[in-house]
Design a protein around this motif. Structure first.
Motif, PDB file in Angstrom:
ATOM      1  N   ASN A  12      32.174 -21.747  94.102  1.00 14.31           N
ATOM      2  CA  ASN A  12      32.410 -21.214  92.758  1.00 14.31           C
ATOM      3  C   ASN A  12      33.874 -21.467  92.401  1.00 14.31           C
ATOM      4  O   ASN A  12      34.606 -22.107  93.152  1.00 14.31           O
ATOM      5  N   THR A  13      34.295 -20.962  91.262  1.00 12.24           N
ATOM      6  CA  THR A  13      35.675 -21.225  90.815  1.00 12.24           C
ATOM      7  C   THR A  13      36.706 -20.675  91.796  1.00 12.24           C
ATOM      8  O   THR A  13      37.739 -21.299  92.019  1.00 12.24           O
ATOM      9  N   ARG A  14      36.407 -19.554  92.388  1.00  8.71           N
ATOM     10  CA  ARG A  14      37.343 -18.969  93.364  1.00  8.71           C
ATOM     11  C   ARG A  14      37.499 -19.878  94.586  1.00  8.71           C
ATOM     12  O   ARG A  14      38.597 -20.055  95.105  1.00  8.71           O
ATOM     13  N   ASP A  15      36.389 -20.462  95.041  1.00 13.64           N
ATOM     14  CA  ASP A  15      36.455 -21.395  96.171  1.00 13.64           C
ATOM     15  C   ASP A  15      37.293 -22.626  95.804  1.00 13.64           C
ATOM     16  O   ASP A  15      38.089 -23.100  96.606  1.00 13.64           O
ATOM     17  N   PHE A  16      37.091 -23.124  94.597  1.00 15.25           N
ATOM     18  CA  PHE A  16      37.867 -24.285  94.155  1.00 15.25           C
ATOM     19  C   PHE A  16      39.346 -23.955  94.053  1.00 15.25           C
ATOM     20  O   PHE A  16      40.192 -24.772  94.424  1.00 15.25           O
ATOM     21  N   GLN A  17      39.675 -22.788  93.567  1.00 13.94           N
ATOM     22  CA  GLN A  17      41.082 -22.412  93.481  1.00 13.94           C
ATOM     23  C   GLN A  17      41.703 -22.292  94.870  1.00 13.94           C
ATOM     24  O   GLN A  17      42.837 -22.721  95.077  1.00 13.94           O
ATOM     25  N   ALA A  18      40.965 -21.740  95.817  1.00 14.88           N
ATOM     26  CA  ALA A  18      41.474 -21.653  97.192  1.00 14.88           C
ATOM     27  C   ALA A  18      41.662 -23.049  97.778  1.00 14.88           C
ATOM     28  O   ALA A  18      42.659 -23.321  98.466  1.00 14.88           O
ATOM     29  N   TYR A  19      40.733 -23.939  97.494  1.00 15.65           N
ATOM     30  CA  TYR A  19      40.831 -25.316  97.983  1.00 15.65           C
ATOM     31  C   TYR A  19      42.033 -26.031  97.362  1.00 15.65           C
ATOM     32  O   TYR A  19      42.808 -26.691  98.062  1.00 15.65           O
ATOM     33  N   LEU A  20      42.181 -25.911  96.054  1.00 13.19           N
ATOM     34  CA  LEU A  20      43.321 -26.531  95.369  1.00 13.19           C
ATOM     35  C   LEU A  20      44.641 -26.037  95.951  1.00 13.19           C
ATOM     36  O   LEU A  20      45.555 -26.823  96.221  1.00 13.19           O
ATOM     37  N   LYS A  21      44.736 -24.737  96.143  1.00 14.36           N
ATOM     38  CA  LYS A  21      45.965 -24.136  96.670  1.00 14.36           C
ATOM     39  C   LYS A  21      46.252 -24.657  98.080  1.00 14.36           C
ATOM     40  O   LYS A  21      47.364 -25.094  98.376  1.00 14.36           O
ATOM     41  N   ALA A  22      45.246 -24.640  98.950  1.00 11.71           N
ATOM     42  CA  ALA A  22      45.433 -25.063 100.336  1.00 11.71           C
ATOM     43  C   ALA A  22      45.766 -26.552 100.432  1.00 11.71           C
ATOM     44  O   ALA A  22      46.687 -26.944 101.156  1.00 11.71           O
ATOM     45  N   GLU A  23      45.035 -27.391  99.703  1.00 10.60           N
ATOM     46  CA  GLU A  23      45.282 -28.831  99.745  1.00 10.60           C
ATOM     47  C   GLU A  23      46.656 -29.179  99.170  1.00 10.60           C
ATOM     48  O   GLU A  23      47.358 -30.021  99.703  1.00 10.60           O
ATOM     49  N   HIS A  24      47.007 -28.526  98.076  1.00  5.28           N
ATOM     50  CA  HIS A  24      48.304 -28.784  97.450  1.00  5.28           C
ATOM     51  C   HIS A  24      49.440 -28.461  98.405  1.00  5.28           C
ATOM     52  O   HIS A  24      50.376 -29.247  98.575  1.00  5.28           O
ATOM     53  N   GLU A  25      49.345 -27.321  99.044  1.00  8.48           N
ATOM     54  CA  GLU A  25      50.397 -26.926  99.976  1.00  8.48           C
ATOM     55  C   GLU A  25      50.416 -27.830 101.203  1.00  8.48           C
ATOM     56  O   GLU A  25      51.481 -28.152 101.724  1.00  8.48           O
TER      57      GLU A  25
END
Length: 124
Positions: A12-25
């Motif tokens: 869901n959107t929350r999973d995508f936001q966690a993924y974006l945050k982790a990958e970006h960092e």
């Protein structure tokens, strides 16, 4: 990363936001900052991925592959050391066509393999 415990098709959107945050960092070594805030980004993601009430324009698999492609092709600069989903959607959005075509071709190839397996090699 909290998204690894379920398949991408269930994200869901929350999973995508966690993924974006982790990958970006992981990739850039700096904090992830969503465009216009987390809530606005969730809305953008929801329109692509879908929500409980409404299907998305592309779905989770296409959206994740698009994000991965954007991360792979983005080159940080001193002025723009990182990206976010809003930026990806705005400035790299045409890459969704490439992603959709790749997935379409993969699905067609898979379908041909399944048909070949059903027919068997002795047919030819």
């Amino acid at each position: 990363m909290p998204t690894t415990d379920k398949p991408v098709s269930k994200w869901n959107t929350r999973d995508f936001q966690a993924y974006l945050k982790a990958e970006h960092e992981r990739l850039y070594g700096i904090p992830y900052v969503p465009m216009r805030g987390w809530k606005a980004e969730a809305g953008m993601l929801g329109s692509w991925v879908g929500t409980k009430q409404k299907p998305g324009e592309y779905g989770p698999e296409v959206t994740k592959r698009f994000i991965d492609l954007c991360f792979a092709e983005y080159r940080p600069t001193a002025e723009w050391p990182g990206v976010n989903f809003g930026w990806m959607k705005t400035y790299m959005g045409t890459k969704i066509q490439r992603v959709a075509a790749e997935i379409r071709d993969e699905e067609a190839a898979q379908q041909r393999r399944e048909q070949q397996a059903e027919i068997g090699d002795d047919f030819y």
